[in-house]
Design a protein around this motif. Sequence first.
Motif, short mmCIF file in Angstrom:
data_model
loop_
_atom_site.label_atom_id
_atom_site.label_comp_id
_atom_site.label_asym_id
_atom_site.label_seq_id
_atom_site.Cartn_x
_atom_site.Cartn_y
_atom_site.Cartn_z
N GLN A 82 0.84 -1.21 0.00
CA GLN A 82 0.00 0.00 0.00
C GLN A 82 0.87 1.25 0.00
OE1 GLN A 82 -2.32 -1.01 3.50
NE2 GLN A 82 -4.17 -1.20 2.27
N ILE A 83 1.94 1.22 0.77
CA ILE A 83 2.88 2.34 0.80
C ILE A 83 3.47 2.55 -0.59
CG2 ILE A 83 5.15 3.08 1.64
CD1 ILE A 83 4.40 1.81 4.33
N SER A 84 3.86 1.45 -1.23
CA SER A 84 4.44 1.53 -2.58
C SER A 84 3.43 2.11 -3.56
CB SER A 84 4.89 0.15 -3.03
OG SER A 84 5.40 0.19 -4.35
N GLN A 85 2.16 1.67 -3.46
CA GLN A 85 1.12 2.19 -4.34
C GLN A 85 0.91 3.68 -4.12
OE1 GLN A 85 -2.39 -0.19 -3.66
NE2 GLN A 85 -1.96 -1.50 -5.41
N SER A 86 0.89 4.10 -2.86
CA SER A 86 0.69 5.52 -2.55
C SER A 86 1.82 6.37 -3.12
CB SER A 86 0.59 5.73 -1.04
OG SER A 86 -0.55 5.09 -0.50
N ARG A 87 3.04 5.88 -2.97
CA ARG A 87 4.18 6.62 -3.52
C ARG A 87 4.11 6.68 -5.04
NH1 ARG A 87 8.77 3.95 0.43
NH2 ARG A 87 8.54 5.42 2.17
#
Length: 227
Positions: free
Chosen positions: A161-166
Motif C-alpha cells: 500500500q505504501i508503494s502504491q501511494s508513492r
Amino acid sequence: MDKDIVRRLTPEEEELGKKHSELANLEAELTQRELELATLHAELHAFERKYQQIIGIRFSELDRIEAQITEYMAYLEASKEFKPSDNLKRLYREVAKQIHPDLVTNEAERLRRQELMAEVNQAYEDGDEEKLRSILHKWESSPESVKGEGIAVELIRVLRQISQSRDRLRAIEEELNEVQQTELYQLKTQVANAEKLGQDLLQEMAMELDLKIAHAQQKLEGLKARL
C-alpha cells in the motif's frame, strides 16, 4: 506486584505499527495532492468552456472538417477484422484467472474487479498486449493479491500500500507538470495575468478573428464581383 502486565510488542508488530503510521502520512499527502489536481482540472474545464463560447465558435469550419476525419477514422476502425494472437489470448486468460469478479464474494471487491475487467476486455479488443501486461503486473504487486492472515502477511500488504501511494504521488506530480505545460493552461495563465491589468484577452482575440473573417469575406465578395 502489578497484576496488569503489559505485553511487549514483537519486532514484527513494532515494524507494522511504524509502517501503518508511514502509510497514514502518505495517504494524507496523497489526498491533498489529489484535491489540488482535481481543482486544477476543474478550473481548466471552466476556462475551456469560456474559451469555446468566445473563440471556439469562430472555428466552426475546422470543427466540420475534423468531424469528417473522425467519421472516416471510425469507419476504418470498424472495417478492421479482429484476429487476436495466441500470445494475446494467453495474456487475457492469465489476467482473467487472477482478477475475475466471480472469484470473490465481497460486493465492493467484486465491483472493483468488474471495473478492472472492463479495462482488460478493452485492452484485449484493442489487441494491446502491453496494456494487459501492465494490468497483470499491477495486480500481482497489489495488496489484494496477498493471501493469508497474521502479522507478517499484514506487513506485506501495508508495504505494498505504501508503494502504491508513492507511485500515485509520483503520477500526480507528473500529471500536474504535464497539465501546466499544455497550451490551454498557458493561455489560462495569460488571460488571468491580463485581467489583473484590466485587459480582456479573450475578447481581444475574438476581435482579431472577427477582423480576419471580415477581411476574408470582403476579399471573397471582391472576387465574386470580378467574376
